[in-house]
Scaffold this motif. Structure first.
Motif, PDB file in Angstrom:
ATOM      1  N   MET A   1       0.820  -1.186   0.000  1.00  0.00           N
ATOM      2  CA  MET A   1       0.000   0.000   0.000  1.00  0.00           C
ATOM      3  C   MET A   1       0.872   1.262   0.000  1.00  0.00           C
ATOM      4  SD  MET A   1      -2.913   1.354   2.727  1.00  0.00           S
ATOM      5  CE  MET A   1      -3.010  -0.164   3.534  1.00  0.00           C
ATOM      6  N   PHE A   2       1.838   1.303   0.906  1.00  0.00           N
ATOM      7  CA  PHE A   2       2.726   2.454   0.999  1.00  0.00           C
ATOM      8  C   PHE A   2       4.176   2.021   0.794  1.00  0.00           C
ATOM      9  CE2 PHE A   2      -0.808   3.560   3.977  1.00  0.00           C
ATOM     10  CZ  PHE A   2      -1.354   4.583   3.225  1.00  0.00           C
ATOM     11  N   SER A   3       4.393   1.045  -0.049  1.00  0.00           N
ATOM     12  CA  SER A   3       5.714   0.421  -0.171  1.00  0.00           C
ATOM     13  C   SER A   3       6.810   1.370  -0.652  1.00  0.00           C
ATOM     14  CB  SER A   3       5.638  -0.789  -1.091  1.00  0.00           C
ATOM     15  OG  SER A   3       5.194  -0.406  -2.370  1.00  0.00           O
ATOM     16  N   HIS A   4       6.462   2.396  -1.401  1.00  0.00           N
ATOM     17  CA  HIS A   4       7.510   3.286  -1.902  1.00  0.00           C
ATOM     18  C   HIS A   4       7.882   4.398  -0.915  1.00  0.00           C
ATOM     19  CE1 HIS A   4       3.766   5.204  -3.258  1.00  0.00           C
ATOM     20  NE2 HIS A   4       4.426   6.340  -3.262  1.00  0.00           N
ATOM     21  N   TYR A   5       7.279   4.384   0.284  1.00  0.00           N
ATOM     22  CA  TYR A   5       7.627   5.352   1.330  1.00  0.00           C
ATOM     23  C   TYR A   5       8.591   4.717   2.328  1.00  0.00           C
ATOM     24  CZ  TYR A   5       3.704   8.117  -0.390  1.00  0.00           C
ATOM     25  OH  TYR A   5       2.860   8.848  -1.178  1.00  0.00           O
ATOM     26  N   ASP A   6       9.418   5.552   2.956  1.00  0.00           N
ATOM     27  CA  ASP A   6      10.322   5.090   4.006  1.00  0.00           C
ATOM     28  C   ASP A   6       9.512   4.693   5.235  1.00  0.00           C
ATOM     29  OD1 ASP A   6      12.570   5.611   2.465  1.00  0.00           O
ATOM     30  OD2 ASP A   6      12.765   7.669   3.232  1.00  0.00           O
ATOM     31  N   ASP A   7      10.154   3.970   6.156  1.00  0.00           N
ATOM     32  CA  ASP A   7       9.477   3.539   7.382  1.00  0.00           C
ATOM     33  C   ASP A   7       9.083   4.725   8.260  1.00  0.00           C
ATOM     34  OD1 ASP A   7       9.596   0.879   6.696  1.00  0.00           O
ATOM     35  OD2 ASP A   7      11.444   0.514   7.804  1.00  0.00           O
ATOM     36  N   ILE A   8       9.844   5.797   8.198  1.00  0.00           N
ATOM     37  CA  ILE A   8       9.511   7.038   8.894  1.00  0.00           C
ATOM     38  C   ILE A   8       9.171   8.065   7.828  1.00  0.00           C
ATOM     39  CG2 ILE A   8      10.293   8.849  10.464  1.00  0.00           C
ATOM     40  CD1 ILE A   8      10.019   6.054  11.761  1.00  0.00           C
ATOM     41  N   MET A   9       7.960   8.575   7.888  1.00  0.00           N
ATOM     42  CA  MET A   9       7.466   9.469   6.832  1.00  0.00           C
ATOM     43  C   MET A   9       7.476  10.920   7.292  1.00  0.00           C
ATOM     44  SD  MET A   9       4.266   7.043   5.653  1.00  0.00           S
ATOM     45  CE  MET A   9       3.739   8.066   4.267  1.00  0.00           C
ATOM     46  N   SER A  10       7.624  11.812   6.352  1.00  0.00           N
ATOM     47  CA  SER A  10       7.538  13.245   6.613  1.00  0.00           C
ATOM     48  C   SER A  10       6.091  13.688   6.465  1.00  0.00           C
ATOM     49  CB  SER A  10       8.414  14.019   5.627  1.00  0.00           C
ATOM     50  OG  SER A  10       7.863  13.908   4.319  1.00  0.00           O
ATOM     51  N   VAL A  11       5.832  14.906   6.877  1.00  0.00           N
ATOM     52  CA  VAL A  11       4.492  15.480   6.711  1.00  0.00           C
ATOM     53  C   VAL A  11       4.098  15.459   5.235  1.00  0.00           C
ATOM     54  CG1 VAL A  11       3.189  17.653   6.862  1.00  0.00           C
ATOM     55  CG2 VAL A  11       4.563  16.878   8.801  1.00  0.00           C
ATOM     56  N   GLU A  12       5.017  15.831   4.380  1.00  0.00           N
ATOM     57  CA  GLU A  12       4.731  15.877   2.944  1.00  0.00           C
ATOM     58  C   GLU A  12       4.399  14.487   2.400  1.00  0.00           C
ATOM     59  OE1 GLU A  12       7.315  17.429   4.411  1.00  0.00           O
ATOM     60  OE2 GLU A  12       6.621  19.484   4.156  1.00  0.00           O
ATOM     61  N   ASP A  13       5.130  13.467   2.872  1.00  0.00           N
ATOM     62  CA  ASP A  13       4.853  12.091   2.437  1.00  0.00           C
ATOM     63  C   ASP A  13       3.434  11.670   2.824  1.00  0.00           C
ATOM     64  OD1 ASP A  13       7.434  11.767   1.427  1.00  0.00           O
ATOM     65  OD2 ASP A  13       8.178  10.757   3.232  1.00  0.00           O
ATOM     66  N   VAL A  14       3.065  11.947   4.068  1.00  0.00           N
ATOM     67  CA  VAL A  14       1.742  11.531   4.551  1.00  0.00           C
ATOM     68  C   VAL A  14       0.640  12.314   3.843  1.00  0.00           C
ATOM     69  CG1 VAL A  14       0.265  11.260   6.579  1.00  0.00           C
ATOM     70  CG2 VAL A  14       2.719  10.850   6.772  1.00  0.00           C
ATOM     71  N   MET A  15       0.880  13.585   3.596  1.00  0.00           N
ATOM     72  CA  MET A  15      -0.105  14.380   2.852  1.00  0.00           C
ATOM     73  C   MET A  15      -0.358  13.748   1.488  1.00  0.00           C
ATOM     74  SD  MET A  15       1.197  18.254   3.800  1.00  0.00           S
ATOM     75  CE  MET A  15       0.650  18.890   2.244  1.00  0.00           C
TER      76      MET A  15
END
Length: 69
Positions: A1-15
């Motif tokens: 689902m979120f595989s291309h994101y790092d394990d710790i996400m930034s605000v911009e990533d979550v947005m």
């Protein structure tokens, strides 16, 4: 689902992942609906984002099952 994101996400990533604006995301973070910690800005575990998505999906399923046939 979120595989291309790092394990710790930034605000911009979550947005981007949740397709929400900055104000809505900060509201979710401040209310504790999405777990995070502050260290030079918010750091959000990917697992916390997944938990939030699954909890929202469960809430919607419960509401759907309460509707009359």
């Amino acid at each position: 689902m979120f595989s291309h994101y790092d394990d710790i996400m930034s605000v911009e990533d979550v947005m981007e992942a949740l397709n929400v604006g900055r104000s809505k995301l900060y509201e979710l973070l401040r209310s504790g609906q999405i777990k995070s910690w502050k260290m030079k800005g918010y750091r959000i575990p990917k697992a916390a984002v997944k938990d939030f998505v699954f909890s929202q999906a469960q809430m919607n399923l419960e509401r759907y099952s309460e509707l009359p046939d």
